[in-house]
Design a protein around this motif. Structure first.
Motif, PDB file in Angstrom:
ATOM      1  N   THR A 140      11.719   0.971  -3.613  1.00  0.00           N
ATOM      2  CA  THR A 140      10.405   0.612  -3.091  1.00  0.00           C
ATOM      3  C   THR A 140      10.575  -0.428  -1.984  1.00  0.00           C
ATOM      4  N   PHE A 141       9.523  -0.660  -1.218  1.00  0.00           N
ATOM      5  CA  PHE A 141       9.579  -1.709  -0.199  1.00  0.00           C
ATOM      6  C   PHE A 141       9.655  -3.075  -0.871  1.00  0.00           C
ATOM      7  N   ALA A 170       0.832  -1.199   0.000  1.00  0.00           N
ATOM      8  CA  ALA A 170       0.000   0.000   0.000  1.00  0.00           C
ATOM      9  C   ALA A 170       0.876   1.262   0.000  1.00  0.00           C
ATOM     10  N   LEU A 171       1.962   1.239   0.774  1.00  0.00           N
ATOM     11  CA  LEU A 171       2.867   2.386   0.816  1.00  0.00           C
ATOM     12  C   LEU A 171       3.555   2.575  -0.539  1.00  0.00           C
ATOM     13  N   THR A 213      -2.379   7.241   1.262  1.00  0.00           N
ATOM     14  CA  THR A 213      -2.300   8.206   2.359  1.00  0.00           C
ATOM     15  C   THR A 213      -3.108   7.730   3.565  1.00  0.00           C
ATOM     16  N   ARG A 214      -3.972   6.740   3.322  1.00  0.00           N
ATOM     17  CA  ARG A 214      -4.702   6.116   4.434  1.00  0.00           C
ATOM     18  C   ARG A 214      -4.689   4.610   4.267  1.00  0.00           C
ATOM     19  N   MET A 224       5.276   4.580  12.446  1.00  0.00           N
ATOM     20  CA  MET A 224       6.302   5.513  12.923  1.00  0.00           C
ATOM     21  C   MET A 224       7.088   6.100  11.766  1.00  0.00           C
ATOM     22  N   ALA A 225       7.365   5.248  10.786  1.00  0.00           N
ATOM     23  CA  ALA A 225       8.213   5.678   9.677  1.00  0.00           C
ATOM     24  C   ALA A 225       7.445   6.476   8.640  1.00  0.00           C
ATOM     25  N   GLU A 226       6.107   6.495   8.731  1.00  0.00           N
ATOM     26  CA  GLU A 226       5.304   7.165   7.708  1.00  0.00           C
ATOM     27  C   GLU A 226       4.327   8.141   8.364  1.00  0.00           C
ATOM     28  N   PRO A 227       4.845   9.226   8.942  1.00  0.00           N
ATOM     29  CA  PRO A 227       3.958  10.127   9.684  1.00  0.00           C
ATOM     30  C   PRO A 227       2.904  10.824   8.817  1.00  0.00           C
ATOM     31  N   PHE A 228       3.130  10.883   7.494  1.00  0.00           N
ATOM     32  CA  PHE A 228       2.154  11.563   6.643  1.00  0.00           C
ATOM     33  C   PHE A 228       1.032  10.627   6.188  1.00  0.00           C
ATOM     34  N   VAL A 229       1.082   9.379   6.621  1.00  0.00           N
ATOM     35  CA  VAL A 229       0.047   8.420   6.244  1.00  0.00           C
ATOM     36  C   VAL A 229      -0.795   8.091   7.485  1.00  0.00           C
TER      37      VAL A 229
END
Ligand code: ADP
Ligand code: MG
Length: 620
Positions: free
Chosen positions: A106-107, A50-51, A56-57, A194-199
């Motif tokens: 990418t992951f 998803a990331l 974003t959600r 934690m690593a994706e504060p904007f999501v």
């Protein structure tokens, strides 16, 4: 064993050695063993997808610890209907073309997660590509995919995995209780959040049906990265962590390290609150763990661990993430640079913190004072910041009444000189003006907006230690000769050990020679310590030498020894101090880095703001 295994016994020897090509379903089940170990690892893969799709959600739901149901929904860019079937086949990925396995942004990149899940559970993917006019869905069970069908979905992707391991009962047996699987899921979600504060993330437990229960929710943060990260960490690691964390922001040779790390006084008994990420990926890595220990070695006992969240960002070619299928281990091309960067960034931040001790110290103190549920009496209002006149009057303690009360608790009250008031009011004197010494160990000082209580022994020990370290950096520790050399008899193994370190110890101000048998003769001790009990110091140093890990760097070993030495020169509790001495100690603490904690990570002082004191008395 094999003699009793009927299957092997019945297979003719010739066919047992035949080499066969495994079919896709078998290959996927084998891969699944590594990628999908338990529900939490499936969820990690789905969130990472998803990331990668720029969501974003992300909503995560599960039932029965994830064993019966896992569902991850996102608002990312989706998958076009004509590619849905491909996403499910092994080694199919949109993220790399296979030409450069070292340059991965990418992951995902292995193209294994979805087919693996399809091999060990019932998988359904429903997706609508951004810009596409319709959604589609496809299911796969036991490795066999159905056909792609139209579906209803306004945006993004929903991946549902039911009955994980139903086709491989042996794997099912390895799962833990629902509760511990749910716990692991929660940890994975929080770590990625934690690593994706904007999501934004939501975690829902659907066990028992219905809408379920939201167990974790964070909204997407906005604004500057550090602010966003700080707020996100406050939500996940707690307000206490956020209030006691130092900002980390450093760079070396194209590698950046950011994040937040706790003050030494906010430490834990294990490494549970240490979170490390490399290019956004949560990792467990020895380079990090060793560097963190090294950076805090000066402030924390070996069995205490700081809390932190550190993010290392570098060119993907400098780190190999393809070491393990779950991608939780990494290999750095140059671990030395990474270690150096982490150690110096943390030390720099800790030095910047100066004499600061963590707020939890005074919070704990206040908590201990504060009676539970005490009604707050609306007495009269008092200004938060007392006026200069008000402070001045507090300083005029010569009134006989006050003097009597003060001495009654065996304290010593110093007359309030005008300079002391100026000092106390000045911003540059955060530890204020010494007002009294109580119980022969605690200095009570008045600051601009509160009271500071200093543990004189702990504080002095830290100052001596810092001075010793400064001397080592300059010309070595100055020593002074004992009037009468002291003979110390030691256990045999300690005798050998200390003799082998005699050169190192001479540079630290301890000069001695072999006295025959198992004794040594001490001739000089560090001058800064004044008169010391040489025998006690030698025994302490021997303990430290025995205790030291031979793999530690010379610098770490020296610091460990100096820390022991410092204890011997410290103002012991029980010593009366004059006002000038106390004020000199406060001024030196302000000027000395790390003076907020003693060499063992305990605070050297506690601060109570006037507002806290007013709260104690029910004035607020
Ligand atoms: P990888 O992530 O290693 O590429 P996966 O098996 O996890 O392999 O996914 C296969 C492909 O499916 C991805 O490369 C991507 O194109 C697509 N995909 C998977 N999940 C999503 C998602 N949530 N949103 C958009 N595309 C996705
Ligand atoms: Mg993936």
């Amino acid at each position: 064993m094999s003699a009793t295994n009927p299957n092997i016994m019945n297979t003719p020897a010739s066919s047992r050695r035949e080499i066969r090509q495994l079919d896709d379903a078998a290959a996927n089940r084998i891969a699944a063993g590594e990628v999908v170990e338990r529900p939490a690892s499936a969820i990690k893969e789905l969130i990472e997808n998803a990331l990668d799709a720029e969501a974003t959600r992300i909503d995560v739901a599960y039932a029965d610890g994830g064993k019966t149901l896992i569902r991850v929904s996102d608002d990312g860019y989706g998958i076009p209907p004509d590619q849905l079937a491909l996403a499910l086949s092994r080694h199919a990925t949109s993220k790399i073309d296979g030409s450069d396995l070292l340059n991965i942004h990418t992951f995902g990149f292995r193209g294994e997660a979805l087919p693996s899940m399809g091999a060990v559970g019932r998988l359904t993917i429903t997706s609508r590509a951004s810009g596409g006019d319709a959604a589609a869905t496809v299911s796969v069970s036991g490795g066999v995919a159905g056909s792609v069908k139209p579906a209803a979905l306004s945006k993004g992707t929903v991946v549902e995995l039911r009955d994980l391991f139903h086709a491989t009962p042996a794997r099912l047996k390895f799962l833990r209780t629902d509760r511990s699987e749910a716990q692991a899921i929660s940890e994975v979600v929080k770590r990625l959040a934690m690593a994706e504060p904007f999501v934004g993330f939501t975690l829902r437990d659907l066990t028992g049906g219905g809408e379920g229960r939201v167990t974790f929710r964070v909204e997407p943060q906005t604004g500057d990265l550090f602010d966003a990260l700080h707020s996100r960490l406050a939500r996940i690691l707690g307000r206490d962590f956020a209030g006691n964390a130092l900002k980390i922001d450093a760079e070396r040779e194209g590698i950046a390290l950011t994040g937040y790390a706790s003050l030494p006084t906010y430490s834990r008994g294990s490494a549970v609150a240490q979170y490390m990420f490399v290019n956004g990926r949560p990792v467990k890595d020895k380079t990090f763990i060793g560097a963190i220990r090294g950076a805090y070695s000066d402030f924390l006992h070996r069995n205490r661990y700081p809390a932190l969240a550190l993010f290392l960002e570098c060119d993907p070619t400098l780190v190999d993430v393809n070491v393990h299928p779950a991608k939780s281990e990494v290999r750095f091309r140059d671990p030395g640079i990474v270690r150096g960067l982490i150690v110096s960034a943390l030390r720099h931040a800790l030095a910047g913190a100066g004499h600061q001790a963590s707020t939890t110290v005074s919070d704990a103190a206040l908590g201990a004072f504060r009676p539970e549920d005490r009604p707050v009496a609306p007495v009269y209002q008092m200004e938060t910041r007392p006026s200069r006149a008000a402070l001045q009057s507090v300083f005029e303690v010569q009134q006989p009444g006050f003097q009597e009360v003060s001495t009654a608790f065996s304290g010593r009250v110093e007359p309030g000189a005008p300079e002391a008031v100026d000092e106390a009011l000045s911003q540059e004197r955060p530890l204020g003006a010494a007002r009294a010494q109580v119980h022969e160990n605690y200095i009570v000082a008045q600051t601009r907006d509160g009271v500071v209580i200093v543990d004189q022994h702990a504080a002095h020990e830290r100052l001596v230690y810092e001075r010793l370290k400064a001397q080592v950096r300059e010309n070595g520790v100055a020593s002074q000769a004992l009037l009468i050399p002291e003979i110390v008899d030691l256990p045999e193994e300690q005798h050998g050990l200390i003799l082998s370190a005699s050169k190192e110890l001479a540079s630290l101000g301890l000069v001695f020679e072999d006295f025959g048998g198992t004794a040594i003769c001490v001739r000089e001790t560090p001058a800064i310590l004044g008169e010391v009990n040489a025998e006690a110091m030698v025994r302490d140093i021997c303990d430290e030498l025995l205790d030291l890990d031979q793999t530690q760097t010379v610098k770490d070993r020296i610091e460990a020894i100096l820390s022991r030495v410092a204890c011997h020169g410290s103002i012991r509790s029980g010593r009366m101090m004059r006002a000038e001495e106390m004020n000199a100690l406060l001024r030196e603490m302000e000027a000395t880095p790390h003076s907020g904690q003693c060499n063992h990570g305990r605070p050297t002082y506690v601060e109570l703001k006037l507002s806290d004191i007013e709260r104690l008395f029910g004035r607020r």
